[in-house]
Write an enzyme that holds these catalytic residues in place. Structure first.
Site, PDB file in Angstrom:
ATOM      1  CG  HIS A   1       5.354  -9.666   4.286  1.00 25.84           C
ATOM      2  ND1 HIS A   1       4.789 -10.708   3.607  1.00 25.84           N
ATOM      3  CD2 HIS A   1       4.346  -8.774   4.498  1.00 25.84           C
ATOM      4  CE1 HIS A   1       3.498 -10.452   3.396  1.00 25.84           C
ATOM      5  NE2 HIS A   1       3.208  -9.289   3.928  1.00 25.84           N
TER       6      HIS A   1
ATOM      7  CD  GLU B   1      -1.015 -11.915   5.151  1.00 25.67           C
ATOM      8  OE1 GLU B   1      -0.929 -10.906   4.452  1.00 25.67           O
ATOM      9  OE2 GLU B   1      -1.900 -12.050   6.034  1.00 25.67           O
TER      10      GLU B   1
ATOM     11  CG  HIS C   1      -0.811  -3.929   4.018  1.00 21.36           C
ATOM     12  ND1 HIS C   1      -0.952  -3.837   2.657  1.00 21.36           N
ATOM     13  CD2 HIS C   1       0.128  -3.017   4.372  1.00 21.36           C
ATOM     14  CE1 HIS C   1      -0.113  -2.925   2.197  1.00 21.36           C
ATOM     15  NE2 HIS C   1       0.558  -2.414   3.210  1.00 21.36           N
ATOM     16  CD  GLU C   2      -4.486  -7.071   4.226  1.00 21.59           C
ATOM     17  OE1 GLU C   2      -3.635  -7.529   5.002  1.00 21.59           O
ATOM     18  OE2 GLU C   2      -4.250  -6.738   3.061  1.00 21.59           O
TER      19      GLU C   2
ATOM     20  CD  GLU D   1      -3.832  -2.753   2.172  1.00 21.13           C
ATOM     21  OE1 GLU D   1      -4.317  -3.577   2.981  1.00 21.13           O
ATOM     22  OE2 GLU D   1      -3.529  -3.067   1.011  1.00 21.13           O
TER      23      GLU D   1
ATOM     24  CD  GLU E   1      -3.270  -5.069  -2.136  1.00 20.13           C
ATOM     25  OE1 GLU E   1      -2.243  -5.751  -2.104  1.00 20.13           O
ATOM     26  OE2 GLU E   1      -4.104  -5.055  -1.217  1.00 20.13           O
TER      27      GLU E   1
HETATM   28  C1  NOJ Z   1      -2.506  -8.054   1.012  1.00 19.65           C
HETATM   29  C2  NOJ Z   1      -1.605  -6.881   1.130  1.00 19.65           C
HETATM   30  O1  NOJ Z   1      -2.294  -5.673   0.936  1.00 19.65           O
HETATM   31  C3  NOJ Z   1      -0.497  -7.047   0.118  1.00 19.65           C
HETATM   32  O2  NOJ Z   1       0.326  -5.892   0.118  1.00 19.65           O
HETATM   33  C4  NOJ Z   1       0.280  -8.288   0.440  1.00 19.65           C
HETATM   34  O3  NOJ Z   1       1.259  -8.468  -0.539  1.00 19.65           O
HETATM   35  C5  NOJ Z   1      -0.634  -9.505   0.467  1.00 19.65           C
HETATM   36  N1  NOJ Z   1      -1.757  -9.250   1.311  1.00 19.65           N
HETATM   37  C6  NOJ Z   1       0.095 -10.746   0.961  1.00 19.65           C
HETATM   38  O4  NOJ Z   1       0.479 -10.578   2.286  1.00 19.65           O
HETATM   39 CA    CA Z   2      -4.707  -5.284   1.290  1.00 19.83          CA
END
Ligand code: NOJ
Ligand code: CA
Length: 705
Positions: A415, A417, A485-486, A504, A510
């Site tokens: 992951h 982020e 994601h994003e 995503e 979520e």
């Molecule tokens: C938003 C993402 O859509 C989600 O899947 C993730 O857990 C969080 N950000 C933290 O990175």
């Molecule tokens: Ca998201």
């Protein structure tokens, strides 16, 4: 493979001022006229079996500090050809895809400046793609800055639109269905429960892929294909002329795109049919992308995964290791000196528990979020967000976890982020991917939450589109599969870069634990977000009442359990998560069996029923197997789904295991009311199945030997 390109027409004589050419699809159903009008402004229109789909619409650009590229053009030449090919994607809804179109290239010269611009149109049986090309060499034009792309889509009626707001930083909205003339009055409501960014938007701006339905019964989809090094497209409705205009994501200073000769824009796409199923079956977006650029694709494999994730999303566990760091402290620190908060999800024994569960139930991978230093800074939402992508928290024993996963035959999913600190991420990207390779991670989930650094830039600008592409290509160098994601909504780029196994880029499951998802959401996503490529939607939520996990959180999963199962088939993706907690799946092992059985990659897909925001029913044959799977995802209204099994080969009997809504099922009052039954079917069978409000069904079909 049958591929040929031939010049089949020369319609317009060179050097006429106003003029146009016509191009039709191979079956003659779709017709396009493209040319320049009496002011020398380029235009086009589209018809489907004689009916107007797009009325006369202008093409061109306004430039920064330069003469605009919008009028005074003459046609200096044209060429036409046709193309027919069958190609094989690395993964996808079909083992073979046909790309068959007629093409025209219209060469334009701006009379006062001598600048050259080409328009390329490809007309398929199911729609149109067109783009601008800036020929090189030429002397009158070199580098230029686009102030506005002027592409229009003039819609001939007050169509029903299925849309989300034209935001430059988020795609995570519920969809709105209304007449085009009602968009502005619904804009405020359309933002409710969506992410809040200081992103400028107009009250008539919407995102692509935009789905439209005309009163005549035509279904029309507007999107783009092959978005590279160019800002993502939004559409702004001019209410007076009922025309959508391109609204490109700007840089912070308002400029839209920095271009030079030799560049092309992405394709603008119009998919059209009188049958909604054809929109889902259309492969225009992929066909307008280039063939695969990765030579050895043997390392790209579908991934079914679980994750240390839903615990954090529901607020039971935390991504951060400690609560010692408060909102004033920023930057990485010596974590071993800090006190663990006792709620850390990525703690070693918890991760081992997930690995055990994955191994027991045959999952390929386990995602672990919150494994790395930096989440405390993220939680503060301060200006500086610095994650480490190589330093695990003290309670995440990476050596032990890596070796344990390997011993169980389970992969780990990384992951990353970034907190949208993109410059920092680019700086450490090689180190981050090297660390993955050294620790046997084969795939990574990326993330871009929060406002961009530097401030004022937007998530879907030219610079960010290039950033996501840079990360994807760099990942390919390291044989890493990527799921961001994003990030910007996909545009078929996964044909060329199939290590993009998901994205995503829409409101994912979520939100059931946040501000809510409408029950009809997954009956519109296949018509919108999925037109560009697969989504990491993260289905499989079996427990609807989030307060059962977290008494301080009141939230509800607006979907029946059978609907959750259907999503593994209707939302095709080589990357699928079982998002709920292992202990919840232990309570529903009979229904969980479908998630274990369902395939991720397909030889064939047959769309059986479809209506935007109402229902999608599809049958798919698993790749390299005789097994079929059927999924039917409903909307807010209960209905009866009537299907026949003529997609099956003649003379063969199958055991159908059906997972469907029970008598009382309803997403709000009885979501866990489901029935599992078995029947024998063959190609002549018919079935009528109930679909509850927010419901659906899933089916596996195994041939009787
Ligand atoms: C938003 C993402 O859509 C989600 O899947 C993730 O857990 C969080 N950000 C933290 O990175
Ligand atoms: Ca998201």
């Amino acid at each position: 493979m049958n591929k040929f390109l031939a010049v089949i027409c020369m319609i317009v004589s060179a050097s006429c001022y106003a003029g146009a050419i016509n191009i039709t699809s191979p079956d003659g159903h779709v017709a396009v006229e493209v040319g320049v009008d009496s002011a020398g402004t380029p235009f086009y229109n589209v018809r489907f079996v004689g009916e107007r789909v797009i009325d006369d619409s202008h093409l061109g650009f306004n430039l920064v500090d330069n003469v605009d590229l919008k009028d005074d053009f003459e046609i200096i030449g044209d060429s036409c050809g046709s193309f027919d090919e069958i190609w094989r994607p690395v993964w996808g809804e079909e083992a073979e895809i046909r790309s068959n179109y007629n093409e025209a290239l219209l060469r334009l010269r701006q009379r006062s400046t001598g600048r050259l611009v080409d328009l390329r149109f490809r007309v398929f049986n199911d729609g149109v793609g067109f783009r601008y090309e800036f020929p090189s060499p030429q002397t009158a034009l070199q580098c230029f800055v686009v102030a506005d792309e002027l592409t229009e889509f003039a819609i001939p009626c007050d169509a029903v639109a299925y849309w989300i707001p034209g935001d430059y930083d988020s795609q995570e909205f519920n969809y709105t269905r209304c007449r085009m003339s009602e968009i502005s009055s619904k804009m405020e409501e359309a933002h409710v429960g969506g992410p809040v960014y200081p992103s400028p938007f107009s009250d008539t701006g919407v995102q692509t892929a935009l789905m439209l339905k005309y009163d005549s019964g035509l279904y029309v989809n507007l999107h783009e294909a092959a978005l590279y090094d160019y800002p993502a497209l939004c559409l702004d409705l001019d209410e007076e002329s009922n025309t959508f205009r391109a609204a490109l994501t700007p840089f912070a200073n308002g400029d839209k795109a920095i271009m030079q000769i030799g560049d092309t824009t992405p394709w603008r796409t119009v998919i059209v049919s009188d049958d909604a199923r054809d929109i889902l079956a259309s492969r225009i977006t992929l066909n307008l992308n280039e063939p695969c650029r990765i030579e050895d694709t043997s390392w790209i494999k579908p991934v079914k995964y679980i994750g240390v994730w839903w615990e954090m999303i529901t607020g039971v566990k935390s991504w951060n290791y400690t609560d010692d760091i408060n909102s004033v402290e920023i930057g990485l620190t010596d974590y071993t000196a800090l006190k663990p908060n006792g709620r850390h999800g990525a703690e070693t024994s918890n991760v081992l528990r997930y690995i055990d569960f994955a191994a027991r139930h045959g999952f390929d991978a386990v995602l672990v979020e919150g494994w790395n230093e930096g989440w405390e800074d993220q939680a503060t939402s301060l200006k500086y967000k610095i994650f480490s992508f190589t330093r695990p928290y003290p309670d995440f024993d990476i050596d032990r976890i890596r070796d344990y996963a390997a011993s169980k035959g389970v992969s780990l999913m990384m992951h990353h982020e970034t907190g949208s600190a993109v410059l920092d991420y680019e700086r450490v990207l090689d180190e981050a991917f090297r660390f993955m390779v050294d620790n046997s991670y084969h795939s990574v989930k990326g993330g871009y939450i929060g406002q961009l650094l530097p401030r004022g830039e937007h998530h879907y600008s030219q610079q960010m589109v290039s950033h996501y592409q840079h990360v994807l290509e760099k990942a390919a160098d390291y044989h890493i599969m990527f799921n961001a994601h994003e990030a910007v909504r996909p545009t078929g780029v996964s044909r060329t870069w199939p290590n993009l196994i998901g994205n995503e880029s829409a409101r994912g499951s979520e939100y059931h634990a946040f501000s809510g998802i409408k029950p009809e959401h997954t009956a519109i996503l296949p018509f919108t977000r999925l037109i560009g490529g697969p989504m990491d939607y993260t289905p499989g939520l079996f427990e609807n009442d989030i307060s059962k996990y977290n008494p301080y959180r009141s939230a509800w999963v607006n979907s029946t359990l059978a609907n959750q199962l259907s999503l593994y088939v209707t939302m095709a993706s080589p990357l699928q998560m079982a998002a709920d907690l292992p202990e919840t799946y232990e309570r529903f092992l009979d229904a969980f069996q479908f998630i274990k059985d369902v395939a991720l990659d397909w030889d064939k897909s047959v769309y059986l029923e479809a209506e935007p925001m109402e229902y999608v029913t599809v049958a798919r044959k698993a790749k390299g197997s005789e097994n079929w799977f059927v999924g039917s995802t409903g909307g807010a209204e209960p209905r009866k789904s009537k299907i026949d099994f003529s997609f099956l080969p003649e003379g063969r009997k199958y055991i159908a295991k059906i997972y469907r809504d029970g008598k009382k099922a309803h997403y709000r009052t009885a979501p866990q009311d489901y029935i599992i039954e078995t029947k024998t079917v063959d190609a002549s069978s018919r079935m009528t199945l109930p679909v509850a409000s927010g419901g659906g069904y899933a089916m596996s079909l195994t041939p009787i030997q």
